[in-house]
Design an enzyme around this catalytic site. Structure first.
Site, PDB file in Angstrom:
ATOM      1  N   HIS A   1       0.878  -1.183   0.000  1.00 48.11           N
ATOM      2  CA  HIS A   1       0.000   0.000   0.000  1.00 48.11           C
ATOM      3  C   HIS A   1       0.916   1.234   0.000  1.00 48.11           C
ATOM      4  O   HIS A   1       1.084   1.880   1.023  1.00 48.11           O
ATOM      5  CB  HIS A   1      -0.877  -0.056   1.255  1.00 48.11           C
ATOM      6  CG  HIS A   1      -1.944   0.994   1.327  1.00 48.11           C
ATOM      7  ND1 HIS A   1      -2.509   1.402   2.513  1.00 48.11           N
ATOM      8  CD2 HIS A   1      -2.573   1.719   0.356  1.00 48.11           C
ATOM      9  CE1 HIS A   1      -3.429   2.326   2.278  1.00 48.11           C
ATOM     10  NE2 HIS A   1      -3.481   2.535   0.989  1.00 48.11           N
TER      11      HIS A   1
ATOM     12  N   CYS B   1      -2.493  10.746   6.236  1.00 46.76           N
ATOM     13  CA  CYS B   1      -1.238  11.031   6.934  1.00 46.76           C
ATOM     14  C   CYS B   1      -0.229  11.706   6.008  1.00 46.76           C
ATOM     15  O   CYS B   1       0.964  11.759   6.307  1.00 46.76           O
ATOM     16  CB  CYS B   1      -0.632   9.757   7.510  1.00 46.76           C
ATOM     17  SG  CYS B   1      -1.488   9.139   8.956  1.00 46.76           S
ATOM     18  N   GLY B   2      -0.682  12.188   4.860  1.00 44.76           N
ATOM     19  CA  GLY B   2       0.225  12.944   3.990  1.00 44.76           C
ATOM     20  C   GLY B   2       0.774  12.153   2.821  1.00 44.76           C
ATOM     21  O   GLY B   2       1.707  12.594   2.152  1.00 44.76           O
ATOM     22  N   LYS B   3       0.152  11.006   2.542  1.00 43.72           N
ATOM     23  CA  LYS B   3       0.696  10.154   1.488  1.00 43.72           C
ATOM     24  C   LYS B   3       0.610  10.804   0.102  1.00 43.72           C
ATOM     25  O   LYS B   3       1.624  10.930  -0.599  1.00 43.72           O
ATOM     26  CB  LYS B   3      -0.083   8.845   1.491  1.00 43.72           C
ATOM     27  CG  LYS B   3       0.405   7.820   0.505  1.00 43.72           C
ATOM     28  CD  LYS B   3      -0.514   6.609   0.606  1.00 43.72           C
ATOM     29  CE  LYS B   3      -0.097   5.481  -0.278  1.00 43.72           C
ATOM     30  NZ  LYS B   3      -1.087   4.398  -0.225  1.00 43.72           N
TER      31      LYS B   3
ATOM     32  N   SER C   1       0.124  13.901  -0.823  1.00 42.43           N
ATOM     33  CA  SER C   1       0.888  15.130  -1.039  1.00 42.43           C
ATOM     34  C   SER C   1       2.392  14.846  -1.054  1.00 42.43           C
ATOM     35  O   SER C   1       3.150  15.562  -1.704  1.00 42.43           O
ATOM     36  CB  SER C   1       0.513  16.206  -0.029  1.00 42.43           C
ATOM     37  OG  SER C   1       0.606  15.711   1.266  1.00 42.43           O
TER      38      SER C   1
ATOM     39  N   ASN D   1     -14.350  12.539   3.484  1.00 43.94           N
ATOM     40  CA  ASN D   1     -13.705  11.546   2.625  1.00 43.94           C
ATOM     41  C   ASN D   1     -14.106  11.746   1.151  1.00 43.94           C
ATOM     42  O   ASN D   1     -14.050  10.821   0.355  1.00 43.94           O
ATOM     43  CB  ASN D   1     -14.060  10.130   3.093  1.00 43.94           C
ATOM     44  CG  ASN D   1     -13.128   9.071   2.528  1.00 43.94           C
ATOM     45  OD1 ASN D   1     -11.967   9.363   2.189  1.00 43.94           O
ATOM     46  ND2 ASN D   1     -13.593   7.844   2.403  1.00 43.94           N
TER      47      ASN D   1
ATOM     48  N   ARG E   1     -13.692  12.651  -2.656  1.00 45.28           N
ATOM     49  CA  ARG E   1     -12.526  12.226  -3.448  1.00 45.28           C
ATOM     50  C   ARG E   1     -12.545  12.796  -4.857  1.00 45.28           C
ATOM     51  O   ARG E   1     -13.564  13.269  -5.332  1.00 45.28           O
ATOM     52  CB  ARG E   1     -12.538  10.690  -3.563  1.00 45.28           C
ATOM     53  CG  ARG E   1     -12.524   9.958  -2.216  1.00 45.28           C
ATOM     54  CD  ARG E   1     -11.189   9.393  -1.928  1.00 45.28           C
ATOM     55  NE  ARG E   1     -11.083   8.820  -0.592  1.00 45.28           N
ATOM     56  CZ  ARG E   1     -10.013   8.153  -0.189  1.00 45.28           C
ATOM     57  NH1 ARG E   1      -8.986   7.953  -0.996  1.00 45.28           N
ATOM     58  NH2 ARG E   1      -9.939   7.681   1.035  1.00 45.28           N
TER      59      ARG E   1
HETATM   60  C1  SPV Z   1      -7.404   4.650   1.151  1.00 47.14           C
HETATM   61  O1  SPV Z   1      -8.304   5.086   1.906  1.00 47.14           O
HETATM   62  O2  SPV Z   1      -6.362   4.170   1.573  1.00 47.14           O
HETATM   63  C2  SPV Z   1      -7.596   4.716  -0.287  1.00 47.14           C
HETATM   64  C3  SPV Z   1      -8.955   4.798  -0.809  1.00 47.14           C
HETATM   65  O3  SPV Z   1      -6.663   4.631  -1.015  1.00 47.14           O
HETATM   66  S1  SPV Z   1      -9.794   3.288  -0.716  1.00 47.14           S
HETATM   67  O4  SPV Z   1      -9.959   2.785  -2.041  1.00 47.14           O
HETATM   68  O5  SPV Z   1     -11.057   3.568  -0.101  1.00 47.14           O
HETATM   69  O6  SPV Z   1      -9.002   2.364   0.050  1.00 47.14           O
HETATM   70 MN    MN Z   2      -4.952   3.797  -0.004  1.00 51.27          MN
END
Ligand code: SPV
Ligand code: MN
Length: 627
Positions: free
Chosen positions: A250, A274-276, A278, A387, A389
């Site tokens: 991930h 957590c800033g992933k 960006s 949330n 998106r």
């Molecule tokens: C996450 O929340 O880590 C995502 C979106 O990347 S999801 O597809 O909902 O997992």
């Molecule tokens: Mn994810």
């Protein structure tokens, strides 16, 4: 087989049948025929890789009302129901065949019980609707990394999302052997209300039939629960990787630019919010992936690909200032964008933390919205969901890395793990070696629960390598696979731990949002042996003189010795407590932890205690030896 063929011939147009029958994989034809007989769609449409098919999908999502057009051409909005706004941990379960040893910690149901249950909910679910059949690839197609996937859905929004997020693979499917391993997803949004929102969310089920590489999702719409190639296929991929000796992670992948025009690939794991994203999208760097990565050892090299080719990103706090590249894509014509669960007023999307004034009323995930509107529990409804998106192809970004679809992948030199830790870890540090990093920053990755999952917010929790929700094998085995992987390659990547959320005593963040770029540039220099470090108890930390230069170079801003001292002081009581939380977690939740885990945690603790004996509870960085 004959029976399957009969069903398909009867239900598909000649053209759609031809497209489907061009796929020689027997299991796929059986799967689609079974789905048709079960869900009883009015019509079945099979898509190949043609742009006309993709455009048809986009337009039909607008026609059916699953999406609505926005003012900017090719931008649209989709709403999910009020209770379907995140990955659903409760409704997501593994189907475990009788007699199989499956980790008790994972949400599961005996296959003999769960399969009939979900099939009953799917029965007749597509009456009056069209069944859409899509062929896609996880990882670049025609590559050692590719995993062929078929998704069958009755949602044009889901199909449209697949256009933007994955590589088309009907052509690649045509070349597969009859017995190829394929991941299969069957999704139905179920009965829809007048807003085209799933009307029976309490009958939501997301069942992972791992023994058949199949996922069932019903009465769902949120893409994390319905675009099966995302986190649902990740669970299948982790099992496949475990069998085959590679890693499914991930993580984002970025190309970080250094002196002399060199580019160094980094991957990073951060729990949601957590800033992933960006970090993956820093201006001046290139982005290869923002969410999922596959790693393989190829001829002793650590090679990585992006599992996907688009972004399903959190839009909250995306502003012109903090994320200029994605801001441009979201606010100007050019790319195709699906916004979900934002506020819409006069054809314009609005979201929380966008840095602009938000209208007092409009349409959001609860229907017509006005300021002060309350939910059934009496809580005020925010204008847009936290949330909310955006869905875009990576190629829409100006800084998309050119190696995105390279079948060989890229050579990875660094991995970072980033949590949400207000009190203990310094903003940036480097592990002593691969194993130390996997344990100290990967296993010990802590966050606070956020809005990205359904449930309570703000509870501290360990989220191992930010992948814990998806680990479909015993957790210790997953960690062991990571530890062992370092030995399959000549040069394992450097491992770093970052923490963008360190606070002072008053709970004020010690760093600004942009500072992460400095940490990344420091890491890049470390990979190439160009900056020194001090040896701290849990890792190498940057020296003031290097950061001072980098703050000026990267952000054009001063960096004072006082700031350095406050950010990089070793907070021993907090760090000891952190190590203890991790130890407790390992004891309770990872009975099969490989021996390195407790050894490395104990070594970290011993170094912390030794340091405390010498220098007290809070040790300023200048007292640490140069490494
Ligand atoms: C996450 O929340 O880590 C995502 C979106 O990347 S999801 O597809 O909902 O997992
Ligand atoms: Mn994810």
């Amino acid at each position: 087989m004959q029976q399957h063929e009969e069903i398909l011939r009867k239900s598909l147009s000649a053209e759609d049948y031809r497209r489907l029958a061009a796929v020689p994989v027997k299991r796929v034809l059986e799967f689609v025929a079974d789905a048709v007989a079960l869900c009883r769609p009015d019509r079945v449409m099979v898509f190949d890789d043609s742009p006309e098919g993709m455009e048809k999908t986009r337009l039909t999502a607008l026609e059916t009302g699953e999406e609505s057009p926005l003012a900017i051409p090719r931008h649209s909005v989709h709403f999910d129901g009020p209770t379907d706004q995140g990955r659903d941990r409760k409704a997501t379960r593994y189907l475990v065949p009788e007699g199989e040893d499956f980790p008790a910690a994972l949400n599961q149901i005996p296959r003999s019980q769960g399969l009939p249950e979900v099939r009953e909910l799917l029965r007749g679910s597509m009456q009056g609707k069209t069944m859409i059949v899509r062929f896609l690839s996880l990882g670049p197609s025609d590559s050692v990394f590719s995993i062929p996937c078929v998704e069958v859905t009755d949602s044009w929004y889901v199909s449209h999302s697949l256009n933007l997020l994955y590589r088309p693979a009907h052509e690649a499917f045509r070349r597969l052997p009859a017995d190829a391993e394929v991941f299969m997803v069957l999704h139905s949004a179920g009965r829809l209300d007048e807003r085209k929102v799933s009307a029976e969310p309490d009958k939501r089920r997301i069942y992972i039939d791992y023994s058949e590489n199949t996922v069932y999702s019903v009465n769902t719409q949120y893409a994390g629960n319905t675009v099966g190639l995302k986190k649902l296929a990740l669970r299948l991929a982790i099992r496949k990787a475990d069998r085959e000796g590679w890693l499914a992670e991930h993580m984002f992948i970025s190309g970080i630019h250094g002196p002399g025009g060199r580019k160094t690939y980094f991957a990073g794991a951060f729990p949601s919010a957590c800033g992933k994203t960006s970090t993956a999208m820093l201006p001046g760097e290139t982005i290869l992936g923002d969410d999922l990565a596959y790693f393989r050892a190829v001829d002793g090299e650590f090679r990585a690909v992006n599992t996907e080719s688009g972004i399903f990103g959190i839009i909250q706090n995306v502003s012109q200032k903090s994320d200029p590249l994605i801001w441009e894509v979201l606010t100007r014509p050019g790319a195709e964008v699906i916004f979900s669960n934002v506020l819409v007023k006069d054809g314009r999307p609005y979201w929380l933390g966008m840095g602009e004034e938000i209208p007092e009323e409009g349409e959001n995930f609860t229907g017509r919205w006005y300021r002060g509107k309350k939910d059934a529990a009496g809580n005020e409804i925010p204008p847009a969901h936290k949330n909310a998106r955006y869905t875009v192809p990576l190629r829409a970004l100006r800084n998309c890395d050119p190696a995105l679809d390279d079948p060989q992948g890229v050579i990875l030199r660094a991995i970072l793990y980033g949590g949400r830790d207000p009190e203990a870890y310094v903003p940036c540090q480097q592990a002593f070696d691969w194993e130390h990093g996997i344990v100290t920053f990967g296993v010990a990755l802590e966050t606070r629960t956020t809005f990205a999952t359904v449930g309570k917010e703000g509870v501290p929790e360990i989220n191992i390598m930010s992948i814990q929700d998806f680990v479909s094998i015993p957790l210790g085995k997953y960690v062991k696979n990571n530890l062992d992987f370092g030995q399959r390659v000549k040069t394992p990547p450097f491992i770093f731990g970052v923490n963008y959320f360190l606070c002072d005593r008053n709970g004020k963040y010690l760093n600004e949002v942009q500072d992460k770029h400095v940490w990344i540039k420091w890491m890049e220099r470390r990979v190439h042996g160009e900056v020194g470090a001090r040896r701290g108890p849990t890792g190498f930390i940057p020296r003031y003189e290097d950061l001072h230069v980098l703050f000026r170079e990267v952000l054009g801003k001063p960096y004072t010795p006082e700031e350095y001292r406050e950010q990089f002081t070793i907070r021993i009581p907090q760090l000891l407590r952190k190590m203890e939380r991790v130890e407790d977690f390992v004891r309770e939740s990872m009975p099969d932890a490989p021996p390195q885990v407790s050894r490395i945690l104990a070594e970290n603790k011993k170094r912390l205690e030794d340091l405390q004996r010498g220098h007290g509870e809070f040790v300023p960085p200048e007292l640490l030896p140069e490494a």
